[in-house]
Scaffold this active site. Structure first.
Site, short mmCIF file in Angstrom:
data_model
loop_
_atom_site.label_atom_id
_atom_site.label_comp_id
_atom_site.label_asym_id
_atom_site.label_seq_id
_atom_site.Cartn_x
_atom_site.Cartn_y
_atom_site.Cartn_z
N GLY A 193 0.83 -1.27 0.10
CA GLY A 193 -0.12 -0.14 0.11
C GLY A 193 0.51 1.32 0.09
N SER A 194 0.30 2.32 0.58
CA SER A 194 1.12 3.51 0.51
C SER A 194 1.94 3.71 1.54
CB SER A 194 0.02 4.64 0.80
OG SER A 194 -0.53 4.74 2.11
N GLY A 198 2.14 2.77 5.43
CA GLY A 198 3.20 1.71 5.62
C GLY A 198 3.75 2.31 7.05
N GLU A 215 5.41 -3.45 0.95
CA GLU A 215 5.70 -3.19 -0.47
C GLU A 215 4.93 -1.84 -0.74
OE1 GLU A 215 7.29 -4.72 -2.61
OE2 GLU A 215 7.79 -6.51 -1.26
N CYS A 253 1.70 0.44 -8.31
CA CYS A 253 3.07 0.97 -7.50
C CYS A 253 4.30 0.93 -8.51
CB CYS A 253 3.34 0.10 -6.02
SG CYS A 253 3.56 -1.76 -6.76
#
Length: 495
Positions: A193-194, A198, A215, A253
């Site tokens: 995610g963002s 994170g 990630e 991403c």
């Protein structure tokens, strides 16, 4: 209500931990049965997956198969064929000084794993990490994104029909459920995610010293060296368009975030990109084909605000049309937007491509290095020395030359970020390693015990230990032999 939900989550976590302690997830038969079950699930429900992803993101079935179903099938098949080899202890090389002895590295499962799933690839990025955790022998909670409700519901209703429900659970909900899950103690957290979220995940995990794989995203650049062959320019344009607008309308991403090109070559590539956009997605901005929609109204408004900024609007050279009803945005190219604007400082996550022109393409390295480390760098060039320079002087999760996105589907290559784009890696054997602990095991015999390792200390033992760290076993044996002979033939001994 919140207290009741907390109790329910606590019971689920306790059941999963008890299942892990029972040892049944450690056997190869259990691991393979779960991997086969995932393959069967995807085969049995292909149409339902198509429909769920169409509801959530407007994805075309071909895009779904390419980016989600095909990825899962490939990964599951690879894991099935390799998991026994991955589980096998690996021989460890020991110093001859320890003879007779043997060493090995034994992979063991971490325990109870929490996987947070993003909304942009809600099937592949749920099942791919899940297969890694299962292959390693863990029990798992999968938390789908509430922003992809159809896919979340599909996973919650379907996974228990195929997988061991006492070892794998799907827990749905919004941010409140995510926060409650983070209060539990886990043996591993895997988050996609963002960067903002994170940081929250990592902060909560630190309370229990829980290892995490993050990630995240970042601004993935593409370096475009000057090309002279029209056929090569055409191929590059297709691959750039596919890497920008192809994966979920740029909501990925590893999608291209901006393009660096020399001023003299910019107009040529822009024209090729325009033709490619027309061929891929059609010319009518009100009836775009093969393009996923923006995930929700909030994200649509965020992108609209970027485009309506006067300094950004002035840089639009292609596209820019918005369809609020269908939540679609036309593939948009911007030329030299302000470098301090949000579009150049924040991850775009949408179908907007800024093009930044440079006097010399070599300047691209300094440009990239002045920003946080990206998840991926893409570079189109035939110059081998420039390739070496990019590899040596930049840092990123991955580098792909003369293509885009394809590194994600290579099980033999690790996938992950560096710095603000994340840390940890997965895919193929790397997924197994991510959810495993490599335990060092050393077996020794009672035969041959080296006395110099024990007190009382003397000069000879100091000399021996120095040699032990510096020379090979043969020298040590000769040293010992000389010491023994010296004692045997000493006057005191002979007397």
């Amino acid at each position: 209500m919140e207290a009741e939900e907390g109790l329910r989550l606590g019971r689920s976590v306790a059941e999963l931990r008890e299942t892990f302690r029972s040892g049944r997830t450690r056997g190869v038969a259990w691991r393979k049965s779960q991997l086969r079950a995932i393959l069967k699930l995807v085969d049995d429900h292909e149409d339902a997956i198509f429909e769920a992803l169409h509801q959530d993101l407007g994805k075309h079935p071909v895009e779904v198969y390419r980016d989600e179903i095909g990825v899962v099938k490939k990964s599951a098949t690879n894991s099935l064929s390799c998991v026994e080899k991955w589980m096998a202890p690996k021989k460890g090389q020991l110093p001859l000084l320890f003879f007779p002895a043997r060493g090995e590295v034994l992979p063991e499962p971490l325990g109870l794993v929490l996987i947070f799933v993003p909304w942009n690839f809600p099937i592949a990025l749920a099942l791919d990490p899940l297969m890694g955790a299962i292959s390693a022998g863990n029990t798992v909670v999968v938390k789908p994104s509430e922003l992809a409700p159809a896919c979340s519901s599909f996973l919650a209703n379907t996974l228990p029909l195929y997988l061991d429900s006492k070892a794998v659970k799907v827990i749905e909900g919004g941010t409140d459920i995510s926060q409650q899950l983070l209060q539990q103690k886990w043996d591993k957290i895997f988050f996609t995610g963002s960067t903002r979220v994170g940081r929250i995940v990592m902060s909560e995990a630190a309370k229990h010293l829980t290892p995490v794989t993050l990630e995240l995203g970042g601004k993935c650049p593409i370096i475009l060296d000057t090309l002279s062959d029209p056929s090569e320019i055409k191929v590059a344009a297709k691959r750039i368009a596919g890497g920008k607008w192809g994966p979920c309308s740029g909501q990925a991403c590893i999608a291209i975030d901006y393009l660096l090109v020399e001023q003299k070559f910019a107009s040529t590539m822009i024209e090729f990109l325009k033709k490619t956009i027309s061929r891929f997605y059609g010319e009518n901005p009100k009836n775009l084909k093969n393009l996923s929609r923006i995930v929700n109204k909030h994200q649509f408004e965020r992108l609209r605000n970027i485009l309506e900024d006067p300094s950004i609007a002035a840089s639009i050279i292609h596209g820019g049309s918005l369809d609020e009803k269908n939540l679609t945005i036309e593939p948009t190219i911007l030329l030299n937007p302000p470098l301090d604007a949000d579009i150049m400082t924040e991850e775009i996550f949408g179908p907007l491509l800024p093009i930044i022109t440079l006097t010399n393409i070599q300047e691209s390295i300094e440009f990239i290095n002045s920003r946080p480390k990206p998840l991926a760098i893409y570079a189109f060039t035939k110059n081998d020395s420039f390739k070496k320079k990019i590899l040596a002087e930049t840092s990123s999760g991955s580098v792909t030359f003369n293509d885009t996105m394809i590194q994600f589907v290579c099980d033999s290559l690790p996938f992950g970020g560096v710095g603000q784009s994340g840390f940890g890696r997965y895919h193929g054997k790397y997924s197994f390693d991510t959810f495993s602990h490599e335990k060092a095991v050393l077996h020794r015999s009672f035969f041959l015990d080296l006395e110099p390792r024990y007190p009382p200390w003397n000069d000879f033992k100091m000399q021996f230990i120095r040699f032990a760290y510096m020379f090979d076993y043969l020298r040590i044996v000769l040293l010992l032999l000389g010491y023994k002979l010296k004692k045997i033939f000493s006057p005191g001994h002979l007397a």
